[in-house]
Design a protein around this motif. Sequence first.
Motif, PDB file in Angstrom:
ATOM      1  N   PHE A 172       0.828  -1.207   0.000  1.00 20.36           N
ATOM      2  CA  PHE A 172       0.000   0.000   0.000  1.00 20.36           C
ATOM      3  C   PHE A 172       0.862   1.257   0.000  1.00 20.36           C
ATOM      4  N   SER A 173       1.907   1.262   0.818  1.00 18.18           N
ATOM      5  CA  SER A 173       2.765   2.453   0.908  1.00 18.18           C
ATOM      6  C   SER A 173       3.540   2.684  -0.386  1.00 18.18           C
ATOM      7  N   LEU A 174       3.981   1.605  -1.037  1.00 18.22           N
ATOM      8  CA  LEU A 174       4.724   1.745  -2.297  1.00 18.22           C
ATOM      9  C   LEU A 174       3.816   2.238  -3.425  1.00 18.22           C
ATOM     10  N   ILE A 175       2.617   1.682  -3.489  1.00 19.97           N
ATOM     11  CA  ILE A 175       1.679   2.148  -4.510  1.00 19.97           C
ATOM     12  C   ILE A 175       1.249   3.585  -4.222  1.00 19.97           C
ATOM     13  N   SER A 176       1.198   3.958  -2.951  1.00 19.01           N
ATOM     14  CA  SER A 176       0.876   5.346  -2.589  1.00 19.01           C
ATOM     15  C   SER A 176       1.893   6.319  -3.174  1.00 19.01           C
ATOM     16  N   ILE A 177       3.152   5.874  -3.241  1.00 14.93           N
ATOM     17  CA  ILE A 177       4.193   6.719  -3.835  1.00 14.93           C
ATOM     18  C   ILE A 177       3.858   7.004  -5.297  1.00 14.93           C
ATOM     19  N   LEU A 178       3.409   5.969  -6.011  1.00 15.83           N
ATOM     20  CA  LEU A 178       3.089   6.137  -7.429  1.00 15.83           C
ATOM     21  C   LEU A 178       1.860   7.006  -7.631  1.00 15.83           C
ATOM     22  N   VAL A 179       0.891   6.876  -6.738  1.00 15.75           N
ATOM     23  CA  VAL A 179      -0.363   7.611  -6.899  1.00 15.75           C
ATOM     24  C   VAL A 179      -0.241   9.042  -6.387  1.00 15.75           C
ATOM     25  N   LYS A 180       0.343   9.213  -5.200  1.00 15.90           N
ATOM     26  CA  LYS A 180       0.389  10.529  -4.561  1.00 15.90           C
ATOM     27  C   LYS A 180       1.594  11.368  -4.981  1.00 15.90           C
ATOM     28  N   GLN A 181       2.662  10.673  -5.419  1.00 14.25           N
ATOM     29  CA  GLN A 181       3.880  11.376  -5.841  1.00 14.25           C
ATOM     30  C   GLN A 181       4.391  12.289  -4.727  1.00 14.25           C
ATOM     31  N   SER A 182       4.364  11.780  -3.498  1.00  9.35           N
ATOM     32  CA  SER A 182       4.728  12.585  -2.332  1.00  9.35           C
ATOM     33  C   SER A 182       5.922  11.972  -1.625  1.00  9.35           C
ATOM     34  N   ILE A 183       6.876  12.817  -1.225  1.00  7.70           N
ATOM     35  CA  ILE A 183       8.054  12.332  -0.504  1.00  7.70           C
ATOM     36  C   ILE A 183       7.673  11.831   0.877  1.00  7.70           C
ATOM     37  N   THR A 184       6.555  12.349   1.420  1.00  2.32           N
ATOM     38  CA  THR A 184       6.084  11.856   2.718  1.00  2.32           C
ATOM     39  C   THR A 184       5.707  10.386   2.624  1.00  2.32           C
ATOM     40  N   ASN A 185       5.105   9.980   1.526  1.00  2.00           N
ATOM     41  CA  ASN A 185       4.776   8.575   1.326  1.00  2.00           C
ATOM     42  C   ASN A 185       6.029   7.713   1.216  1.00  2.00           C
ATOM     43  N   ILE A 186       7.081   8.280   0.676  1.00  2.00           N
ATOM     44  CA  ILE A 186       8.363   7.560   0.618  1.00  2.00           C
ATOM     45  C   ILE A 186       8.862   7.285   2.027  1.00  2.00           C
ATOM     46  N   LEU A 187       8.725   8.277   2.912  1.00  2.00           N
ATOM     47  CA  LEU A 187       9.144   8.102   4.305  1.00  2.00           C
ATOM     48  C   LEU A 187       8.323   7.008   4.973  1.00  2.00           C
ATOM     49  N   TYR A 188       6.998   7.044   4.786  1.00  2.00           N
ATOM     50  CA  TYR A 188       6.143   6.016   5.373  1.00  2.00           C
ATOM     51  C   TYR A 188       6.546   4.627   4.881  1.00  2.00           C
ATOM     52  N   ALA A 189       6.759   4.513   3.586  1.00  2.00           N
ATOM     53  CA  ALA A 189       7.141   3.217   3.011  1.00  2.00           C
ATOM     54  C   ALA A 189       8.470   2.740   3.582  1.00  2.00           C
ATOM     55  N   SER A 190       9.420   3.650   3.713  1.00  2.00           N
ATOM     56  CA  SER A 190      10.751   3.295   4.226  1.00  2.00           C
ATOM     57  C   SER A 190      10.674   2.813   5.665  1.00  2.00           C
ATOM     58  N   ILE A 191       9.883   3.497   6.477  1.00  5.92           N
ATOM     59  CA  ILE A 191       9.741   3.096   7.882  1.00  5.92           C
ATOM     60  C   ILE A 191       9.113   1.712   7.980  1.00  5.92           C
ATOM     61  N   LEU A 192       8.084   1.472   7.179  1.00 10.10           N
ATOM     62  CA  LEU A 192       7.450   0.151   7.180  1.00 10.10           C
ATOM     63  C   LEU A 192       8.429  -0.938   6.745  1.00 10.10           C
ATOM     64  N   ILE A 193       9.234  -0.650   5.734  1.00  3.39           N
ATOM     65  CA  ILE A 193      10.221  -1.623   5.258  1.00  3.39           C
ATOM     66  C   ILE A 193      11.271  -1.891   6.330  1.00  3.39           C
ATOM     67  N   ILE A 194      11.666  -0.864   7.055  1.00  2.94           N
ATOM     68  CA  ILE A 194      12.651  -1.029   8.123  1.00  2.94           C
ATOM     69  C   ILE A 194      12.085  -1.876   9.258  1.00  2.94           C
ATOM     70  N   ILE A 195      10.818  -1.651   9.587  1.00  2.33           N
ATOM     71  CA  ILE A 195      10.182  -2.379  10.685  1.00  2.33           C
ATOM     72  C   ILE A 195       9.850  -3.817  10.296  1.00  2.33           C
ATOM     73  N   TYR A 196       9.527  -4.029   9.031  1.00  2.00           N
ATOM     74  CA  TYR A 196       9.031  -5.320   8.553  1.00  2.00           C
ATOM     75  C   TYR A 196       9.847  -6.530   9.020  1.00  2.00           C
ATOM     76  N   PRO A 197      11.177  -6.558   8.824  1.00  2.00           N
ATOM     77  CA  PRO A 197      11.924  -7.767   9.203  1.00  2.00           C
ATOM     78  C   PRO A 197      11.963  -8.028  10.705  1.00  2.00           C
ATOM     79  N   LEU A 198      11.561  -7.055  11.521  1.00  2.00           N
ATOM     80  CA  LEU A 198      11.487  -7.296  12.957  1.00  2.00           C
ATOM     81  C   LEU A 198      10.360  -8.268  13.278  1.00  2.00           C
TER      82      LEU A 198
END
Length: 702
Positions: A172-198
């Motif tokens: 959802f966060s990655l597709i949000s980047i494509l749809v919203k074209q917002s750097i804030t969505n990039i931050l959200y996606a990055s945080i989720l990716i960082i947390i994911y392997p935990l």
Amino acid sequence: MNLIKLEKENISIKTLIGLISLAYIFSVAIRMIWVYQFNGTDAFMWNNELMVNTNDGYYFATAVKNFLFDTNTYNNQLSTSIRDYPGVVYATWLLTKITPFSLDTIILYMPAFISSLVVIPIILLMRLFNKTLLGFFAALIGSIAWSYYNRTMVGYYDSDMFAVLMQFMVLFSLISILVKQSITNILYASILIIIYPLFYPQGLSLIYAMFLLLSIYLLVFNRKCNITYISITILSVSLINIVFYLKLIIVLAMFIFLKKKILPFKLYIYLSILGAIIFLTGSNISGLIISKFSMYLDRGVQEEGLKFFQVIQTVREAGQIPFETMANRISGSTIGVIASLIGYILLVIKYRPFILALPLIGIGIFSLWGGLRFTVYAVPIAAMGSVFLFYVIASFAENKIARYSMIIVLTAAMLFPNIKHIVNYKVPTVFTKNEVKILDKLKTISSPKDYTLTWWDYGYPIWYYSNTNTLIDGGKHNQDNFIISQILNTDSQTQAANLSRLAVETYVSSGYKIVANEIFKNKQKDQIDPNMMLDELMMDDYKLPQKTRDIFLYLPSRMLNIFPTVGVFSNINLKTGKEKKRPFFYQSQSIKDSGKIIDLGNNIKILQDTGEIQIGTQKVKIANLAITYYDNKGKLQKNIQRLNKNSPISVIYMKSYNKFLIVDKNIYNSLFIQMFVLENYDKELFEAVILNPLAKVYKLKI
């Protein structure tokens, strides 16, 4: 520049929250069917609570229990669960600390309440394309579809409750980047990716694949925008293999700097190239993907050094499955999965960003070769595909009410086979109350530094209920399977006792290395001949390491169902990798006694007049006829007749279990059959500390 043209919709935030809440309640409520079916069933209760229904749940639960009560301080394996799944362990610990519920209650219901959160990214993802109602219908299907339900139901306490949820949040966060074209969505996606392997490190290969598709998509359709290169740069860093808090700091710093967009355009390109290089060199992407796929496709024995049998080919969920099974697991039916795949194609045609979900569809199809466990990843996106197909079909209707009525009916049709499966999916708890009583008693006669040797299926529950340690367990599948298999299958109780003491003491003194490699010096220049060493272990005067702790053998009745599989791991020549003579083992509770003939099914019959056993067309004299039963005091009584010492086949009638065992000489003389079924044991080597029809526990004396 946003290249995606979207239709408008009129669904408010308040309505959105209502739809999410309704879908969430539906998902949780469906999962309560299992509780309704079994709540109050005494055999499934412990500490006034239903027990969990997956062995792996006790892996994480023991780590949490140790945090809370300091019960398993000598269990080296707990550090692995905390290191590899800190999100699961600490989330459980926190819920236990801040809520009034017991640990047993938390681990029982946590899967239902966590996994049902998947409705949020499903609905929000469709809302990105102004299809919130379709997202709601998809959430109903995706949250309870066959495979997802099986691995996230009440009692299925495992990292799986986070696996698909977290992956879909990342999607959802990655597709949000494509749809919203917002750097804030990039931050959200990055945080989720960082947390994911935990929470679920095994799924990183899918995250890598989605990132690569995102990068390709941006470079093809949006290469003239700064946001493309900022996305690649920041997301690359979030995927490198360094400690998570350091990645978080770097990503936040990059976000603060790059969001100002003050750099020349070419510099953003150079930064993205640097980020891509860092990702490719620092994420171990190729090694991870190759290792994951090869692990599930490998079907042989170990190639180098001694030739140990590999566990993967005995695991049901890692075996090949037919198309119908794959279809049922993903969508509930063959028609359902076909509709899902067609719908997904239409979804990608209509909204290109959904191409990022291709790895999830792909891994679902890979389950045909890789096994059942891979079907779960495709469930939510398949649900979205099917609902979108319903939307396309319904769009031919002129009336809006008719259109949505059609979608509701078709969604209900998709839900029906899945709910029917859930109602019929009456899985029991891992252990029954009486089995847990045995482990609870073991806890009172042992200490946390002691070891209980048994097959790996029972390792985690033994940790949780007895506080003792094991040599192999549900996640520790290595050469030490040979050690335990040999102990259980050997006809020499002296060898079993010596090997038990040698294995445990070597394991501890070596710093918890693989025992088989240590005692056989596997892959070393002075590698020991394992056959000679096993012969030496049969000797009474074998020199053993000093005793530092007690060792128990746990022999449960349920092991009879898997005993041939257990034997496979030691029924191999470690030097050549060739299987030894395959033993004969047959058990039956399908008994038809006509007086002269006892028919045990599968064309196996006992001919009572002649004292023979007929297997197919072959008739063989019975070597030993043993009849066992438990008296009113729960003590084993047995009558053993030795009829023909030259015959290879013996018959055991376990009257209290209503079960016949037809076994060859090796199986009959094995430690498990002698000590569990017949209670024949060397009192110089073992002490019987628990003798129960469900399980027997022996303490090693040497």
